[in-house]
Motif scaffolding. Sequence first.
Motif, PDB file in Angstrom:
ATOM      1  N   ARG A 229      -1.772   1.860  -2.718  1.00 45.93           N
ATOM      2  CA  ARG A 229      -1.913   3.104  -1.963  1.00 45.93           C
ATOM      3  C   ARG A 229      -0.589   3.604  -1.396  1.00 45.93           C
ATOM      4  NH1 ARG A 229      -6.563   0.801  -2.356  1.00 45.93           N
ATOM      5  NH2 ARG A 229      -8.486   2.014  -2.267  1.00 45.93           N
ATOM      6  N   GLY A 230       0.512   2.962  -1.793  1.00 54.62           N
ATOM      7  CA  GLY A 230       1.823   3.483  -1.428  1.00 54.62           C
ATOM      8  C   GLY A 230       2.418   2.929  -0.162  1.00 54.62           C
ATOM      9  N   TYR A 231       2.013   1.705   0.247  1.00 54.43           N
ATOM     10  CA  TYR A 231       2.532   1.112   1.474  1.00 54.43           C
ATOM     11  C   TYR A 231       3.310  -0.170   1.179  1.00 54.43           C
ATOM     12  CZ  TYR A 231      -0.787   4.302   3.634  1.00 54.43           C
ATOM     13  OH  TYR A 231      -1.470   5.430   4.009  1.00 54.43           O
ATOM     14  N   GLU A 232       4.233  -0.458   2.085  1.00 59.00           N
ATOM     15  CA  GLU A 232       4.932  -1.737   2.012  1.00 59.00           C
ATOM     16  C   GLU A 232       3.947  -2.874   2.289  1.00 59.00           C
ATOM     17  OE1 GLU A 232       7.942  -2.008   1.086  1.00 59.00           O
ATOM     18  OE2 GLU A 232       8.774   0.016   1.356  1.00 59.00           O
ATOM     19  N   LYS A 233       4.300  -4.061   1.824  1.00 61.15           N
ATOM     20  CA  LYS A 233       3.434  -5.228   2.041  1.00 61.15           C
ATOM     21  C   LYS A 233       3.722  -5.809   3.427  1.00 61.15           C
ATOM     22  CE  LYS A 233       3.037  -6.286  -2.881  1.00 61.15           C
ATOM     23  NZ  LYS A 233       3.267  -7.293  -3.951  1.00 61.15           N
TER      24      LYS A 233
ATOM     25  N   PHE B 249      -2.415  -7.091   0.580  1.00 63.72           N
ATOM     26  CA  PHE B 249      -1.138  -6.618   0.044  1.00 63.72           C
ATOM     27  C   PHE B 249      -1.344  -5.853  -1.261  1.00 63.72           C
ATOM     28  CE2 PHE B 249       1.524 -10.129   2.274  1.00 63.72           C
ATOM     29  CZ  PHE B 249       1.469  -9.402   3.459  1.00 63.72           C
ATOM     30  N   GLU B 250      -2.262  -6.313  -2.079  1.00 68.54           N
ATOM     31  CA  GLU B 250      -2.531  -5.639  -3.356  1.00 68.54           C
ATOM     32  C   GLU B 250      -3.003  -4.210  -3.126  1.00 68.54           C
ATOM     33  OE1 GLU B 250      -5.757  -5.944  -7.017  1.00 68.54           O
ATOM     34  OE2 GLU B 250      -5.382  -7.714  -5.753  1.00 68.54           O
ATOM     35  N   GLU B 251      -3.958  -4.040  -2.203  1.00 70.63           N
ATOM     36  CA  GLU B 251      -4.491  -2.701  -1.940  1.00 70.63           C
ATOM     37  C   GLU B 251      -3.478  -1.821  -1.213  1.00 70.63           C
ATOM     38  OE1 GLU B 251      -7.222  -1.471  -3.088  1.00 70.63           O
ATOM     39  OE2 GLU B 251      -8.141  -3.285  -3.888  1.00 70.63           O
ATOM     40  N   MET B 252      -2.664  -2.410  -0.331  1.00 73.40           N
ATOM     41  CA  MET B 252      -1.636  -1.634   0.355  1.00 73.40           C
ATOM     42  C   MET B 252      -0.628  -1.085  -0.646  1.00 73.40           C
ATOM     43  SD  MET B 252      -0.974  -4.058   3.704  1.00 73.40           S
ATOM     44  CE  MET B 252       0.082  -2.936   4.625  1.00 73.40           C
TER      45      MET B 252
ATOM     46  N   ARG C 256       1.180  -3.427   9.993  1.00 76.69           N
ATOM     47  CA  ARG C 256       0.987  -1.991  10.093  1.00 76.69           C
ATOM     48  C   ARG C 256       1.213  -1.342   8.738  1.00 76.69           C
ATOM     49  NH1 ARG C 256       2.856   0.304  14.035  1.00 76.69           N
ATOM     50  NH2 ARG C 256       3.543   2.298  13.241  1.00 76.69           N
ATOM     51  N   LEU C 257       0.763  -0.099   8.605  1.00 69.08           N
ATOM     52  CA  LEU C 257       0.978   0.657   7.375  1.00 69.08           C
ATOM     53  C   LEU C 257       2.337   1.333   7.433  1.00 69.08           C
ATOM     54  CD1 LEU C 257      -2.552   2.309   6.981  1.00 69.08           C
ATOM     55  CD2 LEU C 257      -1.649   0.338   5.733  1.00 69.08           C
ATOM     56  N   VAL C 258       3.200   1.024   6.456  1.00 69.94           N
ATOM     57  CA  VAL C 258       4.526   1.621   6.359  1.00 69.94           C
ATOM     58  C   VAL C 258       4.654   2.240   4.982  1.00 69.94           C
ATOM     59  CG1 VAL C 258       7.008   1.194   6.448  1.00 69.94           C
ATOM     60  CG2 VAL C 258       5.462  -0.168   7.887  1.00 69.94           C
ATOM     61  N   PRO C 259       4.671   3.580   4.877  1.00 73.74           N
ATOM     62  CA  PRO C 259       4.747   4.222   3.565  1.00 73.74           C
ATOM     63  C   PRO C 259       6.013   3.844   2.801  1.00 73.74           C
ATOM     64  CG  PRO C 259       4.117   5.808   5.254  1.00 73.74           C
ATOM     65  CD  PRO C 259       4.556   4.576   5.969  1.00 73.74           C
ATOM     66  N   ARG C 260       5.868   3.578   1.523  1.00 77.11           N
ATOM     67  CA  ARG C 260       7.035   3.352   0.664  1.00 77.11           C
ATOM     68  C   ARG C 260       7.727   4.679   0.400  1.00 77.11           C
ATOM     69  NH1 ARG C 260       3.534   0.943  -3.214  1.00 77.11           N
ATOM     70  NH2 ARG C 260       4.689   1.966  -4.879  1.00 77.11           N
ATOM     71  N   LYS C 261       9.014   4.636   0.287  1.00 81.80           N
ATOM     72  CA  LYS C 261       9.786   5.873   0.106  1.00 81.80           C
ATOM     73  C   LYS C 261       9.331   6.647  -1.136  1.00 81.80           C
ATOM     74  CE  LYS C 261      13.976   4.375   2.499  1.00 81.80           C
ATOM     75  NZ  LYS C 261      15.442   4.096   2.384  1.00 81.80           N
ATOM     76  N   ALA C 262       8.933   5.914  -2.168  1.00 77.94           N
ATOM     77  CA  ALA C 262       8.524   6.585  -3.418  1.00 77.94           C
ATOM     78  C   ALA C 262       7.288   7.450  -3.219  1.00 77.94           C
ATOM     79  CB  ALA C 262       8.255   5.542  -4.503  1.00 77.94           C
TER      80      ALA C 262
END
Length: 483
Positions: A466-470, A460-463, A474-480
Amino acid sequence: MNVLYILSDRHNKAFAGCYGSPITRTPHIDGVAERGVRFEHAYCLSPICSPTRTAMMTGRYVHETGVWDNVFAYGGVPRGWGHYFAEQGVRLATVGKLDFQPGAEHGIEETHLATHRDKLDIHSLFREQEILPRYDLLHKHRATGPADSPDAYAGDREVAETAVRWLKKGFDRPWILMVNFNDHHRPWNPPRELWDHYDSLVRLEGLDERFTEDRSRLHPYHRVYGRHHVGELLTPEETRRALVGYHASCEMLDRHVGQVLQALEEAGLREETLVVYASDHGGSCGEHRNFDHGAMYEESIRPPLMFSGPGVRAGEAESAVVSMLDVFPTLCEAVGLDLPVEMRGRSLLRLIRGERDAPGPGFALCEYHGAGYPGSLFAIRSGPHKYIECVGERPMLFDLEEDPHEMRDLAQVEDARAQATIARMRRMLYRICCPEAVDARAKADQRARRREMLADGRLFEEMWKRGYEKNPERLVPRKAFLP
């Protein structure tokens, strides 16, 4: 004889005067080539940092080390340079990036400013899902531009200054100094004077066919990789600015190399030292719609490699196909040691001295098992041809003498000679390893690493960094982080 081994990170050899660049000013690197032998066809072990450095410094192929990508790192097994040189009484010192596991039992006698693999690239742990664009890299690309100071290169400046101080010491036994320069990644933020110089020289209309290649012509794996590394999202002007920044960063790198070479000269050690300049891998700046260094194109996997020193031929280009596995045997012979039986590669010392013809098998293997591709890739270079095995997809074949820009994939041509070449080169690959079995091992290890990182909280820390939800699934990009 002593050895000064200067290893840069991500230097595409086309961005150096001695390799034919009409633009990039690299007088100090060019000087090594002018005083020695420059290899035209040297290949890295993998176009990504942690695997290629581990393979080089253990004398083993990537698939033998199990360091598949940048979420793994060398921990001391198998034995490497540090262990062997220490046992033989040769002083090995390093300055700068090593990219090992923090606390690894690497055996190196002296390390200065060592950086290790504490940032884990979790993208390779989600290869089963649809491969997404890396928006974090897009933001870094768009941050490329001129800076008011050279602070972006402060790390390499400190590495150079530390190496200079080291070379001023007295020595009571043979030594090898490995100097690692790392400030060559995007964003490229050179000083204003360098930016302005190259900004006036780089023009879109001057770019060759690699920069305008239609995505539909790319191999399916390279199309996916170009999307992952955001090549399809960058505008032509952003591509041009990337080139401006990269040219300027190569000149900054050359200045730091020059500081170290000057110190060697001033210490009176130049005539008794083998000087090696190389890069761990290359990198792309828009060629074939690629903006990183995981593709199997020449820009990523064929780095610079040159030697100068006692007895070395001066001012010559060597056409033999060689591997970065050959560096360690060369250093061993230079300091009077035999090559350990468990390590691969061949010494190039007699070749660069002109004592005999190119020895060995005359081929090189490069592997990639990381993020951006559904399956592993293996590139074999032999003679004029480069064959690329893509696990789960069709292969690729290029004739680099007739098609140096790799615009014509012969694997798609109904031609008996091309098919015979593919069969021959596949046999060469399968004598080394089974690609499907290696791919299965890599993916199994990546799944296990994902479970480990989820259990200890690092996933979760690395996700998040790098701009992903925890999200553990799967990898889900954060809106920001969306463009």
